[in-house]
Each structure stands twice: as structure tokens, then as C-alpha cells.
Motif scaffolding. Structure first.
Motif, short mmCIF file in Angstrom:
data_model
loop_
_atom_site.label_atom_id
_atom_site.label_comp_id
_atom_site.label_asym_id
_atom_site.label_seq_id
_atom_site.Cartn_x
_atom_site.Cartn_y
_atom_site.Cartn_z
N THR A 90 0.84 -1.20 0.00
CA THR A 90 0.00 0.00 0.00
C THR A 90 0.87 1.25 0.00
O THR A 90 0.62 2.20 -0.75
CB THR A 90 -0.93 0.00 1.23
N HIS A 91 1.90 1.25 0.81
CA HIS A 91 2.78 2.42 0.92
C HIS A 91 3.57 2.63 -0.37
O HIS A 91 3.69 3.77 -0.84
CB HIS A 91 3.72 2.27 2.12
N ALA A 92 4.10 1.56 -0.94
CA ALA A 92 4.85 1.68 -2.19
C ALA A 92 3.95 2.21 -3.31
O ALA A 92 4.34 3.07 -4.08
CB ALA A 92 5.46 0.34 -2.58
N ARG A 93 2.72 1.70 -3.36
CA ARG A 93 1.76 2.16 -4.36
C ARG A 93 1.52 3.66 -4.20
O ARG A 93 1.43 4.40 -5.19
CB ARG A 93 0.45 1.38 -4.20
N ALA A 94 1.41 4.13 -2.97
CA ALA A 94 1.22 5.56 -2.71
C ALA A 94 2.42 6.37 -3.19
O ALA A 94 2.26 7.43 -3.80
CB ALA A 94 0.97 5.80 -1.22
N VAL A 95 3.62 5.88 -2.92
CA VAL A 95 4.83 6.59 -3.36
C VAL A 95 4.88 6.64 -4.89
O VAL A 95 5.17 7.69 -5.48
CB VAL A 95 6.10 5.94 -2.78
N PHE A 96 4.55 5.55 -5.56
CA PHE A 96 4.54 5.54 -7.03
C PHE A 96 3.52 6.54 -7.56
O PHE A 96 3.78 7.24 -8.54
CB PHE A 96 4.21 4.13 -7.55
N GLU A 97 2.35 6.62 -6.92
CA GLU A 97 1.32 7.58 -7.33
C GLU A 97 1.83 9.01 -7.20
O GLU A 97 1.66 9.83 -8.11
CB GLU A 97 0.06 7.39 -6.48
N VAL A 98 2.45 9.32 -6.08
CA VAL A 98 2.96 10.68 -5.87
C VAL A 98 4.12 10.96 -6.82
O VAL A 98 4.23 12.07 -7.35
CB VAL A 98 3.32 10.92 -4.39
N LEU A 99 4.96 9.98 -7.07
CA LEU A 99 6.05 10.16 -8.04
C LEU A 99 5.48 10.55 -9.40
O LEU A 99 6.01 11.45 -10.06
CB LEU A 99 6.85 8.86 -8.22
N ARG A 100 4.42 9.88 -9.81
CA ARG A 100 3.83 10.20 -11.11
C ARG A 100 3.42 11.66 -11.19
O ARG A 100 3.53 12.30 -12.24
CB ARG A 100 2.60 9.33 -11.38
N ASN A 101 2.97 12.21 -10.08
CA ASN A 101 2.53 13.59 -10.06
C ASN A 101 3.66 14.58 -9.82
O ASN A 101 3.49 15.78 -10.03
CB ASN A 101 1.45 13.76 -8.99
N ASN A 117 6.23 -6.25 -16.37
CA ASN A 117 4.77 -6.18 -16.26
C ASN A 117 4.24 -6.63 -14.92
O ASN A 117 3.16 -6.22 -14.51
CB ASN A 117 4.11 -6.97 -17.38
N ASP A 118 4.97 -7.50 -14.21
CA ASP A 118 4.46 -7.98 -12.92
C ASP A 118 4.42 -6.87 -11.87
O ASP A 118 3.81 -7.03 -10.82
CB ASP A 118 5.22 -9.21 -12.42
N TYR A 119 5.03 -5.73 -12.15
CA TYR A 119 4.99 -4.59 -11.24
C TYR A 119 3.78 -3.69 -11.46
O TYR A 119 3.61 -2.69 -10.78
CB TYR A 119 6.26 -3.73 -11.39
N ALA A 120 2.93 -4.04 -12.41
CA ALA A 120 1.81 -3.17 -12.81
C ALA A 120 0.95 -2.74 -11.63
O ALA A 120 0.45 -1.61 -11.59
CB ALA A 120 0.95 -3.87 -13.86
N GLU A 121 0.79 -3.61 -10.62
CA GLU A 121 -0.09 -3.27 -9.50
C GLU A 121 0.44 -2.09 -8.68
O GLU A 121 -0.32 -1.48 -7.94
CB GLU A 121 -0.32 -4.48 -8.60
N LEU A 122 1.72 -1.76 -8.82
CA LEU A 122 2.26 -0.62 -8.09
C LEU A 122 2.08 0.70 -8.83
O LEU A 122 2.18 1.77 -8.23
CB LEU A 122 3.76 -0.82 -7.81
N PHE A 123 1.84 0.62 -10.12
CA PHE A 123 1.74 1.84 -10.92
C PHE A 123 0.32 2.36 -10.98
O PHE A 123 -0.63 1.59 -11.10
CB PHE A 123 2.28 1.59 -12.33
#
Length: 133
Positions: A90-101, A117-123
């Protein structure tokens, strides 16, 4: 994006209780990203982030990234952050989201190209972003 703003967004997306928890999650994720991606790409990503965050990505310039699965990625984040793997995801997904922005769309695309492609759930999957949309 300024350092405090980045951390505040991570805290919000990950629903963390404190600024310190968000800092710990961000550091653990960025340090694991540094291990995983090509060193020069980590440097390029760091150049678009606040200095305090960029430091977590620097130091591997000219080196190849390590190839490891998303499970290993989460395990490393979990260990660095001192949380269980579900929270680390959950935390890594949040960091990836903020990185995108926080970085340009082109830089985020270059960053994302370092992952299989197996990392897709983090993006992030949404097309719009807070800063660039």
C-alpha cells in the motif's frame, strides 16, 4: 513539488497516521527503487524531486539495476520500513502515485520502463494526475 507536499500526499494516499510514517514509507520505497532500476535512470528521477528525496535515489550512477520480482521488491520495502508486506505494498503504491505527479510524464514513462509487467499493480492506472493533468 516540495518535500513536505510530497510526504503529505504519500501520507494521504497511504492513509498513514503521521508525517514520520509517510517519510519512512517514502524512504524505504525510493531506496528499493534505487536498487531495482538503472543507476542513471535513478539519477534522472532524482533530478526532478526535492533534494531530500533525490538523495535516496543517488549513488548508483553508471550501474545496472538488479533484477528482482515484485515480491522481492515488496519484501525489501517491508524490511526497510519495518512493516508487514501488505502495508508495504500500500505504501509503495502511494509513493509511485505521488512520483507520477511529481515528475514530468516523460520521466515517469522512462522510470516505468525499468519495471517488468508484474509490477503493474504498483503503478497508478488513472489517466489524470494532480500536477500534470
Amino acid at each position: 513539488m516540495k518535500y513536505g507536499e510530497f510526504i503529505k500526499h504519500v501520507q494521504s494516499f497511504a492513509q498513514l497516521n503521521s508525517h514520520e510514517d509517510a517519510e519512512r514509507a517514502t524512504r524505504a520505497t525510493l531506496e528499493t527503487i534505487k536498487e531495482r532500476i538503472v543507476g542513471d535512470e535513478a539519477k534522472d528521477l532524482a533530478s526532478q524531486l526535492p533534494k531530500e528525496l533525490g538523495e535516496y535515489l543517488r549513488g548508483r550512477e553508471g550501474e545496472n539495476g538488479q533484477t528482482f520480482s515484485i515480491q522481492e521488491f515488496i519484501s525489501r520495502v517491508s524490511e526497510k520500513e519495518g512493516v508487514d508486506p501488505v502495508s508495504a505494498t500500500t505504501h509503495a503504491r502511494a509513493v509511485f502515485e505521488v512520483l507520477r505527479n511529481a515528475v514530468t510524464p516523460g520521466e515517469f514513462k522512462d522510470f516505468q520502463a525499468n519495471f517488468s509487467n508484474d509490477y503493474a499493480e504498483l503503478f497508478p492506472t488513472s489517466q489524470e494526475s494532480m500536477a500534470n493533468g
